[in-house]
Design a protein around this motif. Structure first.
Motif, mmCIF file in Angstrom:
data_model
loop_
_atom_site.group_PDB
_atom_site.id
_atom_site.type_symbol
_atom_site.label_atom_id
_atom_site.label_comp_id
_atom_site.label_asym_id
_atom_site.label_seq_id
_atom_site.Cartn_x
_atom_site.Cartn_y
_atom_site.Cartn_z
ATOM 1 N N CYS A 156 0.829 -1.209 0.000
ATOM 2 C CA CYS A 156 0.000 0.000 0.000
ATOM 3 C C CYS A 156 0.862 1.256 0.000
ATOM 4 O O CYS A 156 0.574 2.226 -0.712
ATOM 5 C CB CYS A 156 -0.920 0.010 1.217
ATOM 6 S SG CYS A 156 -2.210 -1.236 1.145
ATOM 7 N N SER A 179 1.744 8.890 -10.151
ATOM 8 C CA SER A 179 0.515 8.434 -10.805
ATOM 9 C C SER A 179 0.706 8.225 -12.303
ATOM 10 O O SER A 179 -0.101 7.553 -12.943
ATOM 11 C CB SER A 179 -0.619 9.429 -10.561
ATOM 12 O OG SER A 179 -0.257 10.696 -11.086
ATOM 13 N N LEU A 200 -7.227 4.800 -11.997
ATOM 14 C CA LEU A 200 -6.830 3.801 -11.001
ATOM 15 C C LEU A 200 -6.322 4.411 -9.695
ATOM 16 O O LEU A 200 -6.876 4.123 -8.645
ATOM 17 C CB LEU A 200 -5.785 2.859 -11.600
ATOM 18 C CG LEU A 200 -5.397 1.667 -10.741
ATOM 19 C CD1 LEU A 200 -6.574 0.734 -10.542
ATOM 20 C CD2 LEU A 200 -4.244 0.915 -11.371
ATOM 21 N N PRO A 201 -5.330 5.321 -9.719
ATOM 22 C CA PRO A 201 -4.861 5.837 -8.427
ATOM 23 C C PRO A 201 -5.860 6.748 -7.722
ATOM 24 O O PRO A 201 -5.943 6.735 -6.509
ATOM 25 C CB PRO A 201 -3.588 6.585 -8.775
ATOM 26 C CG PRO A 201 -3.626 6.809 -10.226
ATOM 27 C CD PRO A 201 -4.520 5.766 -10.814
ATOM 28 N N SER A 209 -9.196 6.646 -7.728
ATOM 29 C CA SER A 209 -10.340 5.958 -7.135
ATOM 30 C C SER A 209 -9.933 5.026 -5.996
ATOM 31 O O SER A 209 -10.712 4.821 -5.071
ATOM 32 C CB SER A 209 -11.109 5.186 -8.206
ATOM 33 O OG SER A 209 -10.245 4.210 -8.775
ATOM 34 N N TYR A 210 -8.736 4.481 -6.053
ATOM 35 C CA TYR A 210 -8.314 3.529 -5.020
ATOM 36 C C TYR A 210 -7.452 4.131 -3.916
ATOM 37 O O TYR A 210 -7.154 3.454 -2.938
ATOM 38 C CB TYR A 210 -7.559 2.357 -5.663
ATOM 39 C CG TYR A 210 -8.434 1.445 -6.457
ATOM 40 C CD1 TYR A 210 -9.537 0.850 -5.870
ATOM 41 C CD2 TYR A 210 -8.166 1.188 -7.795
ATOM 42 C CE1 TYR A 210 -10.355 0.014 -6.595
ATOM 43 C CE2 TYR A 210 -8.974 0.350 -8.528
ATOM 44 C CZ TYR A 210 -10.076 -0.241 -7.928
ATOM 45 O OH TYR A 210 -10.873 -1.059 -8.639
ATOM 46 N N TYR A 263 -8.836 3.897 -0.253
ATOM 47 C CA TYR A 263 -8.812 2.518 0.246
ATOM 48 C C TYR A 263 -7.380 2.089 0.603
ATOM 49 O O TYR A 263 -7.160 1.381 1.586
ATOM 50 C CB TYR A 263 -9.403 1.553 -0.787
ATOM 51 C CG TYR A 263 -10.819 1.883 -1.152
ATOM 52 C CD1 TYR A 263 -11.843 1.752 -0.213
ATOM 53 C CD2 TYR A 263 -11.142 2.348 -2.426
ATOM 54 C CE1 TYR A 263 -13.149 2.069 -0.545
ATOM 55 C CE2 TYR A 263 -12.448 2.661 -2.761
ATOM 56 C CZ TYR A 263 -13.443 2.516 -1.816
ATOM 57 O OH TYR A 263 -14.728 2.833 -2.140
ATOM 58 N N LEU A 264 -6.455 2.529 -0.228
ATOM 59 C CA LEU A 264 -5.054 2.205 0.054
ATOM 60 C C LEU A 264 -4.580 2.871 1.345
ATOM 61 O O LEU A 264 -3.848 2.274 2.131
ATOM 62 C CB LEU A 264 -4.165 2.628 -1.121
ATOM 63 C CG LEU A 264 -4.321 1.817 -2.416
ATOM 64 C CD1 LEU A 264 -3.485 2.433 -3.527
ATOM 65 C CD2 LEU A 264 -3.906 0.372 -2.189
#
Length: 196
Positions: free
Chosen positions: A25, A33, A44-45, A47-48, A51-52
């Motif tokens: 993580c 990015s 990808l970076p 939106s996640y 959570y990471l």
């Protein structure tokens, strides 16, 4: 013992997994990015990333807790071992008549292990202070007298000299032999060996 080893390997497996998740993580959050862009898309970076961050915080907290727990356990073990050393040294300096007689039995019987009852005060005092130690990991406690096989702890052996336990050095006189015979605890006289 098998259960303890199994638990330890399970715990190490969980800790290793958490460590790898935390590192992964952190790496995903730190790298630029531009490496994630797929067809000039930054999806990808962005939106996640939350959570990471949550996963990195949770795994980091778990690892910090494990580190603190391990450190506390090590400090507690060190403190308890130091306390046992102090208690054992104090006990050796203040041995009473029966405790000295019990320790002499190891020399008189020429044995490293004696079966002794835990209900006797001298036995329980010497065991609690670390002068005596259980001879085997698993033992049967027989009957109401709670007989257990004990030996002198390795750490205490160098301090238990003949002078400390009241055993004369050299050949015994008749009077000394009679005094030592009379002082022998009845519960420790399993195999009598003559003092002369």
């Amino acid at each position: 013992m098998k259960q303890f080893l199994h638990r330890m390997t399970e715990q190490q497996g969980i800790t290793t997994t958490m460590m790898w998740m935390c590192v992964s993580c952190a790496v995903l959050l730190v790298i630029p990015s531009s490496l994630f862009s797929l067809n000039n898309s930054d999806l990808l970076p962005a939106s996640y990333a939350p959570y990471l961050w949550v996963l990195a915080l949770l795994t980091g907290c778990y690892l910090l807790t494990r580190l603190l727990s391990f450190s506390f356990s090590g400090l507690k073990g060190y403190y308890l071992s130091q306390r046992l050393v102090v208690r054992r040294n104090k006990m050796i300096r203040q041995l009473d008549f029966e405790e000295k007689a019990l320790l002499r039995e190891f020399i008189i019987q020429r044995k490293t292990v004696l079966a002794l009852p835990l209900t006797e005060p001298a036995v329980s005092n010497l065991l609690a202070s670390g002068v005596l130690a259980p001879a085997f990991e698993t033992q049967e406690i027989k009957g109401s007298s709670r007989i257990i096989k004990l030996s002198i702890a390795i750490e205490a052996r160098e301090q238990l000299t003949h002078k400390v336990i009241g055993l004369p050095v050299g050949k015994l006189t008749e009077a000394e032999a009679e005094v030592l015979k009379a002082a022998r605890p009845q519960y420790a006289r399993n195999n009598y060996i003559s003092l002369k």
